[in-house]
Design an enzyme around this catalytic site. Structure first.
Site, mmCIF file in Angstrom:
data_model
loop_
_atom_site.group_PDB
_atom_site.id
_atom_site.type_symbol
_atom_site.label_atom_id
_atom_site.label_comp_id
_atom_site.label_asym_id
_atom_site.label_seq_id
_atom_site.Cartn_x
_atom_site.Cartn_y
_atom_site.Cartn_z
ATOM 1 C CG ASN A 26 26.800 4.233 40.702
ATOM 2 O OD1 ASN A 26 26.082 4.310 41.696
ATOM 3 N ND2 ASN A 26 27.116 3.106 40.118
ATOM 4 C CD GLN A 345 32.626 -0.394 39.668
ATOM 5 O OE1 GLN A 345 32.823 -1.593 39.563
ATOM 6 N NE2 GLN A 345 33.049 0.317 40.698
ATOM 7 C CD GLU A 346 28.464 4.089 36.196
ATOM 8 O OE1 GLU A 346 27.644 4.570 36.999
ATOM 9 O OE2 GLU A 346 29.558 4.610 35.939
ATOM 10 C CB SER A 347 23.037 -0.025 37.094
ATOM 11 O OG SER A 347 23.293 -0.931 36.023
#
Length: 493
Positions: A26, A345-347
């Site tokens: 990411n 955190q990722e998306s």
């Protein structure tokens, strides 16, 4: 080659590809390399005698604030707040790393500052003589009045305003023998005591628990739990967007200056912060931030009405995918707030998010990983979360040689971000240079950071070469600290 052998061969190729990848999944992580949020009170060096030169050498500014609907809160999983945004700009301009310690009430901020738990109180404190004996105040951020918060009559929408006014307190003289609830030893309490002397009449002052926020007391007025309270005008106006049945037009004080505070032993820090604030007040940015939190009525109403606004008066939700996250966290054996922190955190809870390296969906799965773990449509939230959870389960099994559960979690998170090959390299380097290969902080993380240094990624024990170690290290820190914030806001209030 029969189908079984072909499938095994294909699986091994995918595993090799995934484990040897040197880029992160990411490229859109929300962490800031110059910023760390510290939520819980921990044992650490005390800084009670430090002024700006020492803070500069230390390289970090430790600020103290409190949860509220304006200073510091979480909205749709993102940390926000008036003080939080100003602090971020201050630390950036001073070239310092920002650490923020967040308390449940403002009453403990002054004591924490005196103890040396931080360098600066970044919260809108009214400048009073009593407080000036204990702390130094920066240049003021604003001037505000204290207002009486009272409930409009039940039929207020159907009657003219002048008739509504007749049923409300419009003159402070009429506070005699009325019951007003405030926190003890606050400027509100002090003002009411002074009013009693000025009126020559008693006011029935009820003292709320010291951990009760101004917003909570306003909520109680709106819900007929208490009759009256007092609030700063800006906070009252903000809450009025959410509680239209409250009246905030009756001022009970002259304008008061609102400022941040430093220790009396830190005159250089006070001067630096004051100069910065004075400069900021001459910029458009300052008023954009102020209006964002105090004057944009539509935005505030939308935020308050959102299920995903988490502050003192929280609803307990982070995203529309909370139920699926809870379901998968149960399968994984994790606290759902930890998994939610990873997903944010990722998306940022966007199922259509796609990173520059092609990772997709809520958990930013690479196409090969998504296919390996059964997500034929990785943009489908349920499929994506299921596949990501299976991969995390696999990583937990992979790192079962880490005996401590909390330590193991950090290795799992780092591996999810950068691949376990790089983390194993960092372990081997830690062991070679006589650090503990089973401990993350200041041990394995140190050597993962050093894997961007040619001397280390060319070391004979390194098998996976160069790695941008800052990303997985900050990834672990960001998720862990966001998890602490979620716990503070959704469980501990």
């Amino acid at each position: 080659m029969n189908h079984r052998k072909y499938n095994l061969f294909y699986f091994l190729i995918l595993l090799f590809f995934h484990f040897s990848c040197t880029t992160t999944k990411n490229g859109e992580n929300s962490g800031n390399a110059n910023q760390e949020i510290v939520e819980t009170e921990i044992e650490e060096e005390k800084f009670s005698n430090k002024d700006f030169p020492e803070i500069k050498r230390r390289g970090k500014l430790i600020a103290l604030t409190a949860y509220s609907s304006t200073s510091y809160f979480i909205y749709k999983g993102q940390t926000m707040g008036y003080e939080y945004e100003l602090l971020s700009k201050l630390a950036h301009d001073l070239n310092l790393e920002l650490h923020v310690k967040v308390y449940r009430s403002i009453d403990s901020l002054s004591m924490a500052l005196q103890k040396g738990d931080g360098d600066l109180i970044a919260y809108g404190l009214a400048i009073t003589k009593d407080r000036q004996e204990r702390v130094d105040f920066t240049t003021s951020l604003a001037q505000i009045k204290q207002v009486l918060v009272q409930r409009k009559p039940d039929n207020w929408r159907k009657i003219p305003k002048h008739k509504t006014d007749k049923q409300l307190i419009r003159n402070v003289i009429d506070l005699a023998n009325k019951t007003v609830t405030v926190r003890e030893n606050t400027p509100y309490h002090l003002r009411l005591k002074n009013l009693e002397n000025e009126l020559g009449e008693d006011i029935n002052i009820v003292l709320a628990n010291k951990t009760t926020s101004t917003e909570e007391l306003i909520h109680k007025v709106a819900n007929k739990e208490i009759e009256l309270t007092v609030a700063d005008e800006n906070i009252a106006k903000l809450n009025n967007t959410y509680y239209p049945n409250i009246d905030i037009e009756t001022a009970i004080s002259f304008p008061q200056r609102i400022a941040w505070a430093t220790r009396k032993q830190s005159p250089e820090l006070k001067a630096k912060v004051s100069h910065w604030l004075d400069s900021m007040k001459n910029t458009t940015d300052f008023y954009v931030i102020y209006n964002k939190y105090f004057k944009n009525v539509r935005a505030q109403s939308k935020r308050f009405d959102s299920e995903y606004f988490s502050s003192v008066d929280h609803r307990g939700l982070l995203s529309k995918y909370d139920e699926i996250i809870k379901e998968q966290a149960d399968i994984l054996g994790w606290d759902w707030l930890l998994l939610a922190s990873l997903v944010f955190q990722e998306s940022k809870f966007d199922p259509h998010a796609k990173s520059w390296v092609g990772a997709v969906g809520l958990m930013q799965l690479m196409p090969a990983t998504a296919k390996m773990y059964g997500a034929n449509n990785p943009r489908d939230p349920r499929q994506n979360l299921r596949a990501g959870t299976k991969y995390l389960k696999w990583l937990e099994e992979y790192w079962k040689d880490i005996p401590d559960e909390k330590e193991r979690m950090k290795f799992v998170l780092a591996s999810y971000n950068t691949g376990q090959g790089h983390v194993r390299d960092a372990q081997r380097l830690a062991k070679k240079y006589e650090h503990d290969p089973l401990v993350w902080d200041d041990n394995v993380e140190k050597y993962l950071l050093l894997k961007s240094n040619k001397h280390y990624y060319h070391d004979e024990v390194v098998k996976f070469g160069y790695a941008r170690g800052k990303e997985p290290v900050h990834y672990v820190t960001d998720i862990s600290e966001r998890y602490n914030r979620y716990i503070e806001l959704l469980r501990n209030n």
